[in-house]
Write an enzyme that holds these catalytic residues in place. Structure first.
Site, mmCIF file in Angstrom:
data_model
loop_
_atom_site.group_PDB
_atom_site.id
_atom_site.type_symbol
_atom_site.label_atom_id
_atom_site.label_comp_id
_atom_site.label_asym_id
_atom_site.label_seq_id
_atom_site.Cartn_x
_atom_site.Cartn_y
_atom_site.Cartn_z
ATOM 1 N N ASN A 170 37.835 36.476 29.895
ATOM 2 C CA ASN A 170 37.238 37.477 30.783
ATOM 3 C C ASN A 170 38.316 38.097 31.680
ATOM 4 O O ASN A 170 39.160 37.374 32.225
ATOM 5 C CB ASN A 170 36.179 36.771 31.651
ATOM 6 N N HIS A 207 34.577 46.426 36.876
ATOM 7 C CA HIS A 207 34.454 46.844 38.285
ATOM 8 C C HIS A 207 35.127 48.208 38.411
ATOM 9 O O HIS A 207 36.351 48.303 38.376
ATOM 10 C CB HIS A 207 35.159 45.845 39.205
ATOM 11 N N GLU A 236 30.591 41.951 34.602
ATOM 12 C CA GLU A 236 30.513 42.011 36.075
ATOM 13 C C GLU A 236 30.380 43.453 36.545
ATOM 14 O O GLU A 236 30.993 43.861 37.535
ATOM 15 C CB GLU A 236 31.765 41.381 36.713
ATOM 16 N N ASP A 238 29.940 46.866 38.121
ATOM 17 C CA ASP A 238 29.533 47.615 39.310
ATOM 18 C C ASP A 238 30.392 48.868 39.385
ATOM 19 O O ASP A 238 31.527 48.886 38.887
ATOM 20 C CB ASP A 238 29.559 46.793 40.614
HETATM 21 C C1 XIL Z 1 33.651 37.509 43.567
HETATM 22 C C2 XIL Z 1 32.326 37.242 44.264
HETATM 23 O O1 XIL Z 1 31.438 38.290 43.972
HETATM 24 C C3 XIL Z 1 32.544 37.108 45.753
HETATM 25 O O2 XIL Z 1 31.353 36.675 46.395
HETATM 26 C C4 XIL Z 1 33.667 36.119 46.048
HETATM 27 O O3 XIL Z 1 33.935 36.110 47.436
HETATM 28 C C5 XIL Z 1 34.925 36.461 45.292
HETATM 29 O O4 XIL Z 1 34.616 36.541 43.902
HETATM 30 N N1 XIL Z 1 36.209 38.872 39.395
HETATM 31 C C6 XIL Z 1 35.476 37.754 39.074
HETATM 32 C C7 XIL Z 1 34.379 37.304 39.986
HETATM 33 O O5 XIL Z 1 35.651 37.171 37.998
HETATM 34 O O6 XIL Z 1 34.243 35.910 40.000
HETATM 35 C C8 XIL Z 1 34.601 37.811 41.387
HETATM 36 O O7 XIL Z 1 33.454 37.473 42.167
HETATM 37 C C9 XIL Z 1 34.842 39.304 41.382
HETATM 38 C C10 XIL Z 1 36.076 39.635 40.602
#
Ligand code: XIL
Length: 303
Positions: A170, A207, A236, A238
């Site tokens: 990932n 992201h 993930e 957003d």
């Molecule tokens: C983030 C969480 O959303 C937050 O609450 C935490 O403080 C930090 O981590 N990449 C990832 C996720 O693989 O685990 C991260 O999640 C965001 C970036």
């Protein structure tokens, strides 16, 4: 279909959300989760610092609340994440080579054994590559102490620990096919599949913001990875912004996943905007009152 989960299911996909255990007592949060989503990822509760804060002392209770909620609702569960340089307890960072190797393998073995049979896909290794143009491995404690073989070792250990879970690599900023980081991850996956190192899927964190926009070649990236013989998942998602501009980007991502037969599903990184880790942004599908945003409608239309 009238929900994200049901619409995705008609296309043979899941639609998931990152969930935080501390919100599981909030009625609108839970009713939205249960109505719309068919997969769950623990936002923080299955990370190394949460599960093994001290060496060989495992604390599963909080993560188990998420797992049991998912199980009770018949939702899939994504495991996130076994080996990552971040949210890593201090005791791991101080280990020397042999100790670090056994700690890594023990962590994978214990955590995967605890959740054996419950996890659809595990993010075995998260974010092991550098950003920028180098295509290099990130200079993590694992890379420093164990050398290049550490990712392969983690995947081999994971396969033995739970042979029925899909094993994913990932990462983020791997969306644009022409970027060095995307090419470096692709080369690793190609090497693994050609040598029989166990890997089943690649997770694209997705992201997005103005500095990292949805690339026009996103579908190409997903398809090229899938053509290596692995599944792809958007893990993930957003997207910073608002209104129709944000909605169209969500639509494009959804269409790109549906266009790739090995794209198993999409997970958004939270439910309402105000619980997003990107505070100050409104990057999710529901507003702070759990109203469906334009982005929600665009995703549902695209599914
Ligand atoms: C983030 C969480 O959303 C937050 O609450 C935490 O403080 C930090 O981590 N990449 C990832 C996720 O693989 O685990 C991260 O999640 C965001 C970036």
């Amino acid at each position: 279909a009238s929900t994200l989960g049901a619409a995705a299911a008609e296309k043979g996909r899941y639609f998931g959300a990152a969930v935080a255990a501390n919100h599981l007592g909030e009625s609108t949060y839970v009713s939205t989760l249960n109505r719309e989503f068919t997969s769950v990822t623990a936002e923080n509760e299955m990370k190394w610092d949460a599960l093994e804060p001290n060496r060989n002392s495992f604390q599963f209770a909080t993560a188990d609340r998420i797992a049991s909620h998912a199980r009770g609702q018949g939702m899939k569960l994504r495991g996130h994440t076994l080996v990552w340089h971040s949210q890593l307890p201090g005791w791991v960072q101080n280990l020397q080579t042999n100790d670090l190797r056994s700690a890594m393998n023990n962590h994978i073995n214990q955590v995967m054994a605890h959740y054996r049979g419950q996890i659809d896909s595990w993010d075995v290794v998260n974010e092991a590559f550098e950003d920028g143009s180098s295509g290099a491995r990130r200079n993590s404690v694992f890379q420093q102490r164990l050398g290049n073989g550490w990712i392969e070792e983690a995947f081999r250990t994971a396969r033995q620990a739970d042979p029925n879970a899909k094993l994913c690599y990932n990462d983020y900023n791997t969306d644009n096919w022409s970027h060095a980081k995307t090419q470096a991850v692709y080369a690793m996956v190609r090497d693994f599949t050609s040598r029989g190192v166990p890997i089943d899927c690649v997770g694209f964190q997705a992201h997005f913001n103005s500095g990292n926009p949805v690339p026009s070649n996103y579908h190409t990236t997903l398809q090229n990875f899938a053509d290596l013989g692995v599944d792809v998942q958007i893990t993930e998602l957003d997207i910073a912004g608002s209104g129709q501009q944000q909605a169209e980007q969500y639509r494009g991502i959804t269409q790109a996943c549906l266009a790739v037969s090995r794209c198993n599903g999409i997970t958004v990184w939270g439910i309402p905007d105000h619980y997003s880790w990107r505070s100050g942004d409104t990057p999710l599908l529901f507003d702070r009152n759990y109203n469906k945003k334009a982005a929600y409608t665009a995703v549902l239309e695209a599914l």
